[in-house]
Structure formats: C-alpha cells, structure tokens
Design a protein around this motif. Structure first.
Motif, PDB file in Angstrom:
ATOM      1  N   ASP A 156       0.820  -1.223   0.000  1.00 39.72           N
ATOM      2  CA  ASP A 156       0.000   0.000   0.000  1.00 39.72           C
ATOM      3  C   ASP A 156       0.847   1.264   0.000  1.00 39.72           C
ATOM      4  O   ASP A 156       0.394   2.320  -0.410  1.00 39.72           O
ATOM      5  N   LEU A 157       2.086   1.172   0.473  1.00 35.03           N
ATOM      6  CA  LEU A 157       2.952   2.353   0.513  1.00 35.03           C
ATOM      7  C   LEU A 157       3.371   2.791  -0.880  1.00 35.03           C
ATOM      8  O   LEU A 157       3.712   3.945  -1.098  1.00 35.03           O
ATOM      9  N   LEU A 158       3.352   1.863  -1.834  1.00 40.81           N
ATOM     10  CA  LEU A 158       3.736   2.183  -3.209  1.00 40.81           C
ATOM     11  C   LEU A 158       2.514   2.459  -4.075  1.00 40.81           C
ATOM     12  O   LEU A 158       2.577   2.367  -5.292  1.00 40.81           O
ATOM     13  N   TYR A 159       1.413   2.810  -3.451  1.00 38.66           N
ATOM     14  CA  TYR A 159       0.147   3.056  -4.142  1.00 38.66           C
ATOM     15  C   TYR A 159       0.283   4.212  -5.125  1.00 38.66           C
ATOM     16  O   TYR A 159       0.792   5.271  -4.799  1.00 38.66           O
ATOM     17  N   ASP A 160      -0.181   3.989  -6.342  1.00 39.14           N
ATOM     18  CA  ASP A 160      -0.189   5.017  -7.376  1.00 39.14           C
ATOM     19  C   ASP A 160      -1.647   5.317  -7.729  1.00 39.14           C
ATOM     20  O   ASP A 160      -2.351   4.445  -8.242  1.00 39.14           O
ATOM     21  N   PRO A 161      -2.152   6.517  -7.443  1.00 35.55           N
ATOM     22  CA  PRO A 161      -3.561   6.822  -7.709  1.00 35.55           C
ATOM     23  C   PRO A 161      -3.951   6.683  -9.176  1.00 35.55           C
ATOM     24  O   PRO A 161      -5.118   6.536  -9.486  1.00 35.55           O
ATOM     25  N   LYS A 162      -2.982   6.709 -10.073  1.00 38.01           N
ATOM     26  CA  LYS A 162      -3.292   6.579 -11.500  1.00 38.01           C
ATOM     27  C   LYS A 162      -3.797   5.187 -11.850  1.00 38.01           C
ATOM     28  O   LYS A 162      -4.365   4.988 -12.913  1.00 38.01           O
ATOM     29  N   THR A 163      -3.585   4.199 -10.954  1.00 36.72           N
ATOM     30  CA  THR A 163      -4.053   2.841 -11.231  1.00 36.72           C
ATOM     31  C   THR A 163      -5.538   2.675 -10.926  1.00 36.72           C
ATOM     32  O   THR A 163      -6.112   1.644 -11.231  1.00 36.72           O
ATOM     33  N   VAL A 164      -6.157   3.690 -10.316  1.00 38.90           N
ATOM     34  CA  VAL A 164      -7.590   3.638 -10.023  1.00 38.90           C
ATOM     35  C   VAL A 164      -8.332   4.311 -11.176  1.00 38.90           C
ATOM     36  O   VAL A 164      -8.135   5.495 -11.440  1.00 38.90           O
ATOM     37  N   PRO A 165      -9.186   3.559 -11.887  1.00 36.77           N
ATOM     38  CA  PRO A 165      -9.939   4.151 -12.999  1.00 36.77           C
ATOM     39  C   PRO A 165     -10.836   5.303 -12.533  1.00 36.77           C
ATOM     40  O   PRO A 165     -11.268   5.344 -11.377  1.00 36.77           O
ATOM     41  N   ALA A 166     -11.121   6.206 -13.432  1.00 36.60           N
ATOM     42  CA  ALA A 166     -11.912   7.402 -13.114  1.00 36.60           C
ATOM     43  C   ALA A 166     -13.288   7.044 -12.556  1.00 36.60           C
ATOM     44  O   ALA A 166     -13.793   7.729 -11.657  1.00 36.60           O
ATOM     45  N   GLU A 167     -13.902   5.985 -13.064  1.00 42.29           N
ATOM     46  CA  GLU A 167     -15.229   5.594 -12.587  1.00 42.29           C
ATOM     47  C   GLU A 167     -15.177   5.212 -11.107  1.00 42.29           C
ATOM     48  O   GLU A 167     -16.056   5.573 -10.331  1.00 42.29           O
ATOM     49  N   TRP A 168     -14.122   4.489 -10.714  1.00 42.28           N
ATOM     50  CA  TRP A 168     -13.981   4.099  -9.319  1.00 42.28           C
ATOM     51  C   TRP A 168     -13.565   5.291  -8.452  1.00 42.28           C
ATOM     52  O   TRP A 168     -13.990   5.406  -7.305  1.00 42.28           O
ATOM     53  N   ARG A 169     -12.743   6.186  -8.989  1.00 41.23           N
ATOM     54  CA  ARG A 169     -12.376   7.386  -8.227  1.00 41.23           C
ATOM     55  C   ARG A 169     -13.619   8.209  -7.901  1.00 41.23           C
ATOM     56  O   ARG A 169     -13.747   8.739  -6.796  1.00 41.23           O
ATOM     57  N   SER A 170     -14.525   8.312  -8.848  1.00 46.22           N
ATOM     58  CA  SER A 170     -15.742   9.085  -8.596  1.00 46.22           C
ATOM     59  C   SER A 170     -16.613   8.396  -7.546  1.00 46.22           C
ATOM     60  O   SER A 170     -17.255   9.064  -6.743  1.00 46.22           O
ATOM     61  N   TRP A 171     -16.632   7.075  -7.516  1.00 45.51           N
ATOM     62  CA  TRP A 171     -17.387   6.366  -6.475  1.00 45.51           C
ATOM     63  C   TRP A 171     -16.737   6.590  -5.104  1.00 45.51           C
ATOM     64  O   TRP A 171     -17.422   6.854  -4.124  1.00 45.51           O
ATOM     65  N   LEU A 172     -15.407   6.527  -5.042  1.00 48.88           N
ATOM     66  CA  LEU A 172     -14.704   6.744  -3.777  1.00 48.88           C
ATOM     67  C   LEU A 172     -14.923   8.166  -3.259  1.00 48.88           C
ATOM     68  O   LEU A 172     -15.039   8.386  -2.055  1.00 48.88           O
ATOM     69  N   ALA A 173     -14.999   9.133  -4.173  1.00 53.20           N
ATOM     70  CA  ALA A 173     -15.177  10.540  -3.796  1.00 53.20           C
ATOM     71  C   ALA A 173     -16.644  10.908  -3.585  1.00 53.20           C
ATOM     72  O   ALA A 173     -16.964  12.061  -3.324  1.00 53.20           O
ATOM     73  N   ARG A 174     -17.537   9.935  -3.742  1.00 55.91           N
ATOM     74  CA  ARG A 174     -18.982  10.106  -3.537  1.00 55.91           C
ATOM     75  C   ARG A 174     -19.659  10.997  -4.575  1.00 55.91           C
ATOM     76  O   ARG A 174     -20.743  11.527  -4.330  1.00 55.91           O
ATOM     77  N   THR A 175     -19.048  11.196  -5.711  1.00 55.73           N
ATOM     78  CA  THR A 175     -19.740  11.903  -6.785  1.00 55.73           C
ATOM     79  C   THR A 175     -20.591  10.931  -7.594  1.00 55.73           C
ATOM     80  O   THR A 175     -21.381  11.352  -8.424  1.00 55.73           O
ATOM     81  N   ARG A 176     -20.422   9.673  -7.327  1.00 58.57           N
ATOM     82  CA  ARG A 176     -21.213   8.607  -7.931  1.00 58.57           C
ATOM     83  C   ARG A 176     -21.760   7.765  -6.781  1.00 58.57           C
ATOM     84  O   ARG A 176     -21.002   7.307  -5.932  1.00 58.57           O
ATOM     85  N   GLN A 177     -23.069   7.546  -6.743  1.00 57.01           N
ATOM     86  CA  GLN A 177     -23.686   6.828  -5.622  1.00 57.01           C
ATOM     87  C   GLN A 177     -23.444   5.322  -5.683  1.00 57.01           C
ATOM     88  O   GLN A 177     -23.128   4.708  -4.677  1.00 57.01           O
ATOM     89  N   GLU A 178     -23.618   4.742  -6.838  1.00 56.74           N
ATOM     90  CA  GLU A 178     -23.470   3.295  -6.998  1.00 56.74           C
ATOM     91  C   GLU A 178     -22.121   2.969  -7.629  1.00 56.74           C
ATOM     92  O   GLU A 178     -21.628   3.719  -8.478  1.00 56.74           O
ATOM     93  N   PRO A 179     -21.504   1.855  -7.245  1.00 60.22           N
ATOM     94  CA  PRO A 179     -20.223   1.484  -7.858  1.00 60.22           C
ATOM     95  C   PRO A 179     -20.411   1.177  -9.340  1.00 60.22           C
ATOM     96  O   PRO A 179     -21.491   0.756  -9.761  1.00 60.22           O
TER      97      PRO A 179
END
Length: 120
Positions: free
Chosen positions: A57-80
């Motif tokens: 987890d220390l080598l986590y790169d946010p670019k590996t998270v697709p935009a659709e999932w980033r929006s779900w994590l940020a709560r701009t999208r209600q459903e995964p």
C-alpha cells in the motif's frame, strides 16, 4: 497455495469481519473496492469507502484507479460502476500513443510541455 498466500487470505477475511467490510467490486488492475459503516464524531453511522491495491500500500499510485472508481470513492457517484460501465469507458478512451525520443524533443521545443521526466 503458498504459506504466505494462506496467511494473506486469512488476514483479509479476519480484517473484513472486524471492520464489517463488504466487497463491492474490483478492476482490471487488481484493485478491490470496499464499503463499510462506521460511527462519526457525532455517533451517527456513516458509510466509508476504500480501495485496497495489490501489493504494498505504501507504493500506491492513484493513476491505477480508474476514473469511474475514483468518482465512487469521492462520492460523486452513488453506486459502484458495473462491468458494462467499465467496458464502455474503456472503449471510449483513445489508445495511448507511444512517445519516442524525437516526439518528446519536438514537444519540448514547441513549448507545449513544461516538464517531462523520462527514464531511458
């Protein structure tokens, strides 16, 4: 399964039991997305969302998270996002063009690139 694989699986199961996490999905990069309920400072139950990346987890790169999932994590999208959402978005994105040495130099000379770090 190796010993480390068994221990890793056991730890993940224990962790999800303690946190009461629910796996809601995964992506092609191996990231897994969870939701769980937690009390906030006022004592109300609120939903928390998180991503677990494969490996360290220390080598986590946010670019590996697709935009659709980033929006779900940020709560701009209600459903995964569903598999269909992911497939549609992958089809809409243009293929990445390989950038060679001469293309990088021409971008720098044209002034369209402010800073570029390349590993040769």
């Amino acid at each position: 399964m190796s010993r480390s694989g068994v221990l890793s699986t056991a730890w993940e199961r224990l962790r999800s039991l303690l946190l009461k996490e629910t796996l809601v999905g995964a992506d092609a990069n191996g990231n897994k997305y969870y939701r769980f309920m937690e009390k906030d400072l006022s004592g109300q139950l609120v939903e928390r969302r998180r991503v677990r990346v494969p490996g360290n987890d220390l080598l986590y790169d946010p670019k590996t998270v697709p935009a659709e999932w980033r929006s779900w994590l940020a709560r701009t999208r209600q459903e995964p996002p569903t598999e269909d959402d992911m497939a549609r978005c992958a089809a809409e994105q243009p293929a990445a063009q390989p950038v060679g040495h001469t293309a990088c130099m021409s971008l720098l000379l044209q002034g369209t690139c402010r800073m570029m770090v390349m590993i040769w």
